[in-house]
Scaffold this motif. Structure first.
Motif, mmCIF file in Angstrom:
data_model
loop_
_atom_site.group_PDB
_atom_site.id
_atom_site.type_symbol
_atom_site.label_atom_id
_atom_site.label_comp_id
_atom_site.label_asym_id
_atom_site.label_seq_id
_atom_site.Cartn_x
_atom_site.Cartn_y
_atom_site.Cartn_z
ATOM 1 N N GLN A 192 -10.093 36.170 -14.456
ATOM 2 C CA GLN A 192 -9.652 35.679 -15.821
ATOM 3 C C GLN A 192 -9.191 34.277 -15.720
ATOM 4 O OE1 GLN A 192 -10.379 36.851 -18.858
ATOM 5 N NE2 GLN A 192 -11.584 38.339 -17.983
ATOM 6 N N GLN A 193 -8.459 34.032 -14.625
ATOM 7 C CA GLN A 193 -7.993 32.747 -14.468
ATOM 8 C C GLN A 193 -9.053 31.602 -14.311
ATOM 9 O OE1 GLN A 193 -4.733 32.441 -14.968
ATOM 10 N NE2 GLN A 193 -4.481 34.681 -15.005
ATOM 11 N N LYS A 194 -9.918 32.043 -13.414
ATOM 12 C CA LYS A 194 -11.013 31.224 -13.136
ATOM 13 C C LYS A 194 -11.973 30.873 -14.247
ATOM 14 C CE LYS A 194 -14.985 30.852 -9.731
ATOM 15 N NZ LYS A 194 -15.945 30.213 -10.518
ATOM 16 N N ALA A 195 -12.339 32.152 -15.013
ATOM 17 C CA ALA A 195 -13.190 31.801 -16.263
ATOM 18 C C ALA A 195 -12.696 30.966 -17.351
ATOM 19 C CB ALA A 195 -13.469 33.382 -16.800
ATOM 20 N N HIS A 196 -11.175 30.944 -17.388
ATOM 21 C CA HIS A 196 -10.478 30.122 -18.459
ATOM 22 C C HIS A 196 -10.467 28.707 -17.749
ATOM 23 C CE1 HIS A 196 -9.794 34.019 -20.458
ATOM 24 N NE2 HIS A 196 -9.332 33.204 -21.499
ATOM 25 N N ALA A 234 -5.352 20.673 -23.728
ATOM 26 C CA ALA A 234 -6.418 21.826 -23.566
ATOM 27 C C ALA A 234 -6.359 22.547 -22.340
ATOM 28 C CB ALA A 234 -7.858 21.150 -23.866
ATOM 29 N N LEU A 235 -6.222 21.900 -21.106
ATOM 30 C CA LEU A 235 -6.353 22.933 -19.967
ATOM 31 C C LEU A 235 -4.906 23.823 -20.127
ATOM 32 C CD1 LEU A 235 -6.867 23.660 -17.110
ATOM 33 C CD2 LEU A 235 -5.510 21.650 -16.388
ATOM 34 N N THR A 236 -3.830 23.240 -20.745
ATOM 35 C CA THR A 236 -2.538 23.873 -20.540
ATOM 36 C C THR A 236 -2.787 25.372 -21.280
ATOM 37 O OG1 THR A 236 -1.294 22.026 -20.034
ATOM 38 C CG2 THR A 236 -0.019 23.924 -21.080
ATOM 39 N N GLN A 237 -3.532 24.984 -22.763
ATOM 40 C CA GLN A 237 -3.470 26.280 -23.418
ATOM 41 C C GLN A 237 -4.426 27.073 -22.946
ATOM 42 O OE1 GLN A 237 -4.968 23.199 -26.550
ATOM 43 N NE2 GLN A 237 -3.693 24.468 -28.131
ATOM 44 N N ASP A 238 -5.525 26.916 -22.402
ATOM 45 C CA ASP A 238 -6.260 27.666 -21.440
ATOM 46 C C ASP A 238 -5.778 28.640 -20.681
ATOM 47 O OD1 ASP A 238 -8.509 27.705 -23.171
ATOM 48 O OD2 ASP A 238 -9.646 26.041 -22.186
ATOM 49 N N ILE A 239 -4.863 27.871 -20.042
ATOM 50 C CA ILE A 239 -3.815 28.606 -18.768
ATOM 51 C C ILE A 239 -3.136 29.748 -19.508
ATOM 52 C CG2 ILE A 239 -1.929 28.574 -17.517
ATOM 53 C CD1 ILE A 239 -3.056 26.105 -16.461
ATOM 54 N N GLY A 240 -2.585 29.428 -20.929
ATOM 55 C CA GLY A 240 -1.881 30.293 -21.625
ATOM 56 C C GLY A 240 -2.809 31.804 -22.120
ATOM 57 N N ARG A 241 -4.068 30.930 -22.615
ATOM 58 C CA ARG A 241 -5.013 31.863 -23.142
ATOM 59 C C ARG A 241 -5.547 32.964 -22.316
ATOM 60 N NH1 ARG A 241 -7.397 27.036 -25.566
ATOM 61 N NH2 ARG A 241 -6.446 27.060 -28.064
ATOM 62 N N PHE A 264 -3.934 34.476 -20.034
ATOM 63 C CA PHE A 264 -2.762 35.560 -19.694
ATOM 64 C C PHE A 264 -3.006 36.897 -20.165
ATOM 65 C CE2 PHE A 264 1.095 37.831 -20.516
ATOM 66 C CZ PHE A 264 1.430 38.079 -19.267
ATOM 67 N N LEU A 265 -3.265 37.086 -21.392
ATOM 68 C CA LEU A 265 -3.511 38.563 -22.005
ATOM 69 C C LEU A 265 -4.690 39.255 -21.545
ATOM 70 C CD1 LEU A 265 -2.026 38.036 -25.602
ATOM 71 C CD2 LEU A 265 -1.067 39.336 -23.825
ATOM 72 N N PRO A 266 -5.910 38.467 -21.577
ATOM 73 C CA PRO A 266 -7.103 39.276 -20.946
ATOM 74 C C PRO A 266 -6.808 39.546 -19.496
ATOM 75 C CG PRO A 266 -7.608 36.952 -21.570
ATOM 76 C CD PRO A 266 -6.098 37.208 -22.329
ATOM 77 N N ALA A 267 -6.214 38.701 -18.726
ATOM 78 C CA ALA A 267 -5.937 38.826 -17.207
ATOM 79 C C ALA A 267 -4.790 40.032 -17.173
ATOM 80 C CB ALA A 267 -5.541 37.779 -16.482
ATOM 81 N N TYR A 268 -4.095 40.149 -17.995
ATOM 82 C CA TYR A 268 -2.914 41.350 -17.470
ATOM 83 C C TYR A 268 -2.954 42.579 -18.547
ATOM 84 C CZ TYR A 268 2.033 43.053 -16.716
ATOM 85 O OH TYR A 268 2.903 43.698 -16.025
ATOM 86 N N LEU A 269 -3.227 42.532 -19.662
ATOM 87 C CA LEU A 269 -3.152 43.755 -20.440
ATOM 88 C C LEU A 269 -4.325 44.868 -19.809
ATOM 89 C CD1 LEU A 269 -3.190 42.547 -24.141
ATOM 90 C CD2 LEU A 269 -1.411 43.056 -22.651
ATOM 91 N N PRO A 270 -5.471 44.616 -19.490
ATOM 92 C CA PRO A 270 -6.212 45.769 -18.797
ATOM 93 C C PRO A 270 -5.564 46.355 -17.674
ATOM 94 C CG PRO A 270 -7.599 43.883 -19.348
ATOM 95 C CD PRO A 270 -6.309 43.266 -19.571
#
Length: 292
Positions: free
Chosen positions: A164-168, A217-224, A226-232
């Motif tokens: 997920q980090q890589k994708a974002h 924009a990069l900083t926002q995508d690092i934040g975005r 987080f949830l798809p990387a962690y919640l599952p």
């Protein structure tokens, strides 16, 4: 005089608050959807204040902490927006990192979000995430990242988190994820233990390419990410059976986490050195830990 970056600072602070709200809602949703023991956990929200040396207002934020939930043993999601004058030690630290002009004009402004989650079930990984913007009259930069801290490692969980980090990050340049992953591996290393704090993630600091919009924009995508990387990972592991042996492993691993945050973490040092609310700064510490 109005600073030329007032609009940008306001946008960054608003984004960190929006991300905080999304994460708090998602975490309370995890509590509601899990039929565990006791009541579903809820965040206790406390305003924080930073006072200047003369006692005047120097900003603050919100400390949001959930304790003893069904899924989370302790999780904090803090946001802050602080300003003032850098002390001598902070000026030297900034100058050593290549921040120009802080000795001549030591005013600063900083805003960010900081999250640390410690879990009830030892099979569910602990996690850390933060993003921030820092400003002085002569420079600005972004920083932050996220990293996974399992006490019981699962290769597929690590692969998902990093995927997920890589994708974002890939839309910002294919070279970026490998570089920020390597930076995280270096930054979240515990020298006196000769090992990493967890299984890594991404990390950056002092990010200023000269293009504020691109760096934001990069900083926002690092934040975005987080949830798809962690919640599952939480949803998959929160109902997994565990016993005293697994809890022992978790408590000892938390000792590593506490050591790192108290000895090496740059954010902890900065927060305490600049007079921010100590409870908010030390929110990252686990509720229980053990050393052998």
């Amino acid at each position: 005089m109005t600073d030329a970056m007032d609009t940008e600072k306001a946008r960054a602070a608003a984004w960190f608050r929006t991300l905080r709200d999304e994460i708090v809602s998602a975490f309370e949703g995890l509590e509601d959807s899990f039929e565990g023991k006791g009541e579903a956990g809820r965040f206790e929200v406390t305003p924080t204040k930073r006072a200047a040396e003369d006692g005047s207002d120097a900003g603050g934020g919100l400390m949001s902490v959930m304790r003893s939930g069904r899924v989370f043993e302790k999780v904090g999601v803090n946001v802050s927006e602080v300003f003032g004058t850098l002390g001598e030690a902070a000026q030297k630290a900034m100058a050593a990192r290549g921040m120009p002009g802080v000795a001549e004009d030591p005013r600063f402004w900083a805003s960010g979000i900081s999250l640390v989650a410690h879990m009830q079930n030892p099979h569910v990984p602990a996690v850390h995430m933060n993003t921030r913007m820092f400003w002085t009259p002569s420079a600005w930069w972004f920083g932050g990242g996220s990293d996974l801290n399992p006490c019981i490692e699962y290769d597929e969980d690590t692969a998902h988190f990093h995927g997920q980090q890589k994708a974002h990050l890939d839309p910002h340049g294919a070279e970026l994820y490998p570089r920020l992953k390597a930076w995280a591996d270096e930054y979240f290393y515990i020298p006196h233990r000769g090992r990493a704090r967890g299984v890594g993630g991404v990390f950056m600091d002092d990010r200023n390419t000269g293009d504020w919009e691109a760096d934001f924009a990069l900083t926002q995508d690092i934040g975005r990410a987080f949830l798809p990387a962690y919640l599952p990972l939480v949803e998959k592991r929160r109902g997994q059976a565990w016993g005293e042996a697994e809890k022992e492993v978790q408590l000892v691993h938390r000792g590593l986490y506490a050591e790192y945050n108290l000895v090496y973490d740059r954010g902890t040092k900065f927060g305490l050195a600049t007079g921010h609310d100590a409870n908010a700064v030390l929110m990252s510490l686990p509720p229980m830990a053990k050393w052998v």
